[in-house]
Design an enzyme around this catalytic site. Structure first.
Site, mmCIF file in Angstrom:
data_model
loop_
_atom_site.group_PDB
_atom_site.id
_atom_site.type_symbol
_atom_site.label_atom_id
_atom_site.label_comp_id
_atom_site.label_asym_id
_atom_site.label_seq_id
_atom_site.Cartn_x
_atom_site.Cartn_y
_atom_site.Cartn_z
ATOM 1 N N TYR A 267 41.730 28.396 39.227
ATOM 2 C CA TYR A 267 42.900 28.034 39.166
ATOM 3 C C TYR A 267 43.089 26.630 39.707
ATOM 4 O O TYR A 267 44.215 26.080 39.373
ATOM 5 C CB TYR A 267 43.938 29.013 40.249
ATOM 6 C CG TYR A 267 44.316 29.871 39.900
ATOM 7 C CD1 TYR A 267 43.717 31.103 39.536
ATOM 8 C CD2 TYR A 267 45.643 30.174 39.908
ATOM 9 C CE1 TYR A 267 43.950 32.438 38.913
ATOM 10 C CE2 TYR A 267 46.025 31.886 39.275
ATOM 11 C CZ TYR A 267 45.238 32.116 38.878
ATOM 12 O OH TYR A 267 46.073 33.345 38.810
ATOM 13 N N LYS B 42 30.752 37.955 39.460
ATOM 14 C CA LYS B 42 29.685 37.763 38.717
ATOM 15 C C LYS B 42 28.710 36.558 38.269
ATOM 16 O O LYS B 42 28.196 35.975 38.045
ATOM 17 C CB LYS B 42 30.394 37.696 37.057
ATOM 18 C CG LYS B 42 31.934 38.623 36.579
ATOM 19 C CD LYS B 42 31.281 39.561 36.072
ATOM 20 C CE LYS B 42 30.700 39.422 34.599
ATOM 21 N NZ LYS B 42 30.370 40.102 33.880
ATOM 22 N N ASP C 260 33.554 42.807 37.303
ATOM 23 C CA ASP C 260 34.036 44.128 36.318
ATOM 24 C C ASP C 260 33.557 45.331 36.647
ATOM 25 O O ASP C 260 34.313 45.979 36.165
ATOM 26 C CB ASP C 260 33.463 43.789 35.199
ATOM 27 C CG ASP C 260 31.158 44.034 34.015
ATOM 28 O OD1 ASP C 260 31.245 43.268 35.876
ATOM 29 O OD2 ASP C 260 31.204 43.940 33.689
ATOM 30 N N ASP D 137 42.780 37.663 41.453
ATOM 31 C CA ASP D 137 44.627 37.930 40.206
ATOM 32 C C ASP D 137 44.408 39.519 40.143
ATOM 33 O O ASP D 137 45.520 40.399 40.068
ATOM 34 C CB ASP D 137 44.363 37.066 39.935
ATOM 35 C CG ASP D 137 45.996 36.962 38.781
ATOM 36 O OD1 ASP D 137 47.193 37.306 40.230
ATOM 37 O OD2 ASP D 137 46.357 36.437 37.981
ATOM 38 N N ASP E 159 46.287 44.059 40.562
ATOM 39 C CA ASP E 159 46.682 43.562 40.000
ATOM 40 C C ASP E 159 46.829 44.845 39.465
ATOM 41 O O ASP E 159 47.611 46.993 39.305
ATOM 42 C CB ASP E 159 47.276 43.501 38.431
ATOM 43 C CG ASP E 159 48.752 42.106 38.938
ATOM 44 O OD1 ASP E 159 49.168 42.157 39.268
ATOM 45 O OD2 ASP E 159 49.119 42.203 37.588
HETATM 46 C C1 IPM Z 1 50.370 36.149 41.516
HETATM 47 C C2 IPM Z 1 50.582 36.158 40.280
HETATM 48 C C3 IPM Z 1 50.238 34.329 40.647
HETATM 49 C C4 IPM Z 1 49.223 34.004 40.632
HETATM 50 C C5 IPM Z 1 51.242 33.313 38.911
HETATM 51 C C6 IPM Z 1 52.531 33.870 39.188
HETATM 52 C C7 IPM Z 1 51.332 31.616 39.663
HETATM 53 O O1 IPM Z 1 50.680 36.443 39.640
HETATM 54 O O2 IPM Z 1 50.956 36.338 42.663
HETATM 55 O O3 IPM Z 1 49.040 37.199 41.464
HETATM 56 O O4 IPM Z 1 48.552 34.261 39.119
HETATM 57 O O5 IPM Z 1 48.571 33.594 41.445
HETATM 58 MG MG MG Z 2 48.910 38.181 39.546
#
Ligand code: IPM
Ligand code: MG
Length: 368
Positions: free
Chosen positions: A142, A192, A225, A249, A253
């Protein structure tokens, strides 16, 4: 009297709607529990860009550095898709994370019993699930340099750099070990190391910290993975997972969706302790700005409310009050209340954002 200062950054899309419900809960703590908060509000993301031409003003950044905790709603929206990278709404959030040095991002994925059937996985795979992903938040791909789009010969090349120093790995590993110690005592580190040098170093440092200072925590390692695969196969094998910024990230999710709805999940981003001992901190729901339903009163405020509960626990040392909020949420869900993201059972009429807020306040009222 102890002062407890909060900066609220509602942001874009559904951010302001869900944050309005959090404000009512903050007010309730002031009147019903004599726990007063000094609350200031500012702009972030597209809202800040529209007003000031930047996704976070220096003044707002300075205020964030100054308070005990920041609460953020959400940033972004299709209106800003074509903006230059440097002024995109997301840059406001990334600047907060970077300048406050919020290196440990805690993303719990807990499956409320009443919602186990909303998961795309079978009930027995997710019922009772309670895992914590600790994502490194201020380094890695990032922020790594060099980055950019450059021209080489007759074509363009997109470049990003994965980069981790030993100290960056060590501090997030320590945060994860500490959490594991307070939970079920298990930590799984994901990288990884089979293809990336940064992963080799990551594994080495995490192992060293574990062997030296946390021999009581059961440490394991997984390629990220394979970790994704195991998270969908049998997520209950995990307690705490620690991983880098990009894998975190993705994996968070994935873990979030195991629980049925992104509208349920809070997060805390913590940095080093400040003068009074409180860590620098920002709390935000894991869901985004959901532009498709913004402004319609349909959004689920629970993730944002549970983020405030995390603030009570991690910034203000009010774990019992945090648990009170969590129990209130559990109660309204058990009573069958559902916002639109959770509707779908036969005969269930979804409630609005405000109605969900009303019900949680009523449950809080009953709790005292
Ligand atoms: C998260 C989001 C952010 C990230 C975006 C909005 C920059 O996806 O907080 O997971 O990628 O970190
Ligand atoms: Mg995210």
């Amino acid at each position: 009297m102890t002062t407890r200062s909060l900066l609220i950054l509602p942001g874009d899309g559904i951010g302001p709607e869900v944050m309005a419900e959090v404000r009512r809960i903050i007010d309730w703590f002031g009147t019903a529990r004599s726990l007063a908060f000094e609350v200031a509000e500012d702009l972030v993301g597209g809202a800040a860009y529209d007003a000031h031409g930047t996704p976070l003003t220096d003044a707002a950044m300075a205020r964030a550095q100054d308070v005990d905790a920041v609460l953020l709603g959400a940033v972004g929206g299709p209106k800003y898709d074509d903006l230059d990278f440097a002024v995109k709404p997301e840059r406001g959030l990334l600047r907060l994370r970077k300048e406050m040095d919020l290196f440990a991002n805690l993303r719990p994925a807990q499956c409320f019993d009443a919602l186990a059937d909303f998961s795309s996985l079978k009930r027995d795979v997710v019922a009772g699930l309670d895992i914590m992903i600790v994502r490194e938040l201020t380094s890695g791909v990032y922020f790594g340099e060099p980055r950019g789009i450059v021209t080489e010969g007759n074509e363009r090349v997109g470049i990003n750099t994965q980069r981790y120093t030993e100290s960056e790995i060590e501090r997030v590993a320590r945060a994860a070990f500490e959490l594991a110690r307070k939970r079920a005592g298990k930590l799984c580190s994901m990288e990884k190391a089979n293809v990336m040098e940064s992963g080799v170093l990551w594994r080495e440092v995490v192992s060293r910290v574990g062997a030296a200072d946390y021999p009581d925590v059961e440490l394991s390692h997984m390629y990220a993975d394979a970790g994704a695969m195991q998270l969908t196969r049998w997520p209950k094998q995990f307690d705490v997972i620690v991983t880098d910024n990009l894998f975190g990230d993705l994996l968070s999710d994935l873990a979030a969706m195991l629980t049925g709805s992104l509208g349920m999940l809070p997060s805390a981003s913590l940095g080093a302790p400040m003068a009074g001992g409180r860590p620098k901190a920002l709390y935000e729901p894991v869901h985004g700005s959901a532009p498709d339903i913004a402004g319609q009163g349909k959004a689920n405020p629970i993730a944002c409310i549970l983020s405030f509960a995390m603030a009570l626990r991690y910034s203000f040392d009010l774990g019992d009050e945090a648990a009170r909020v969590e129990r209130a949420v559990e109660k309204v869900l058990a009573d069958g209340l559902r916002t639109a993201d959770l509707a779908g059972e036969e005969g269930v009429v979804p409630v609005s954002t405000t109605q969900m807020g009303d019900a949680i306040l009523a449950a809080l009222e009953e709790s005292v």
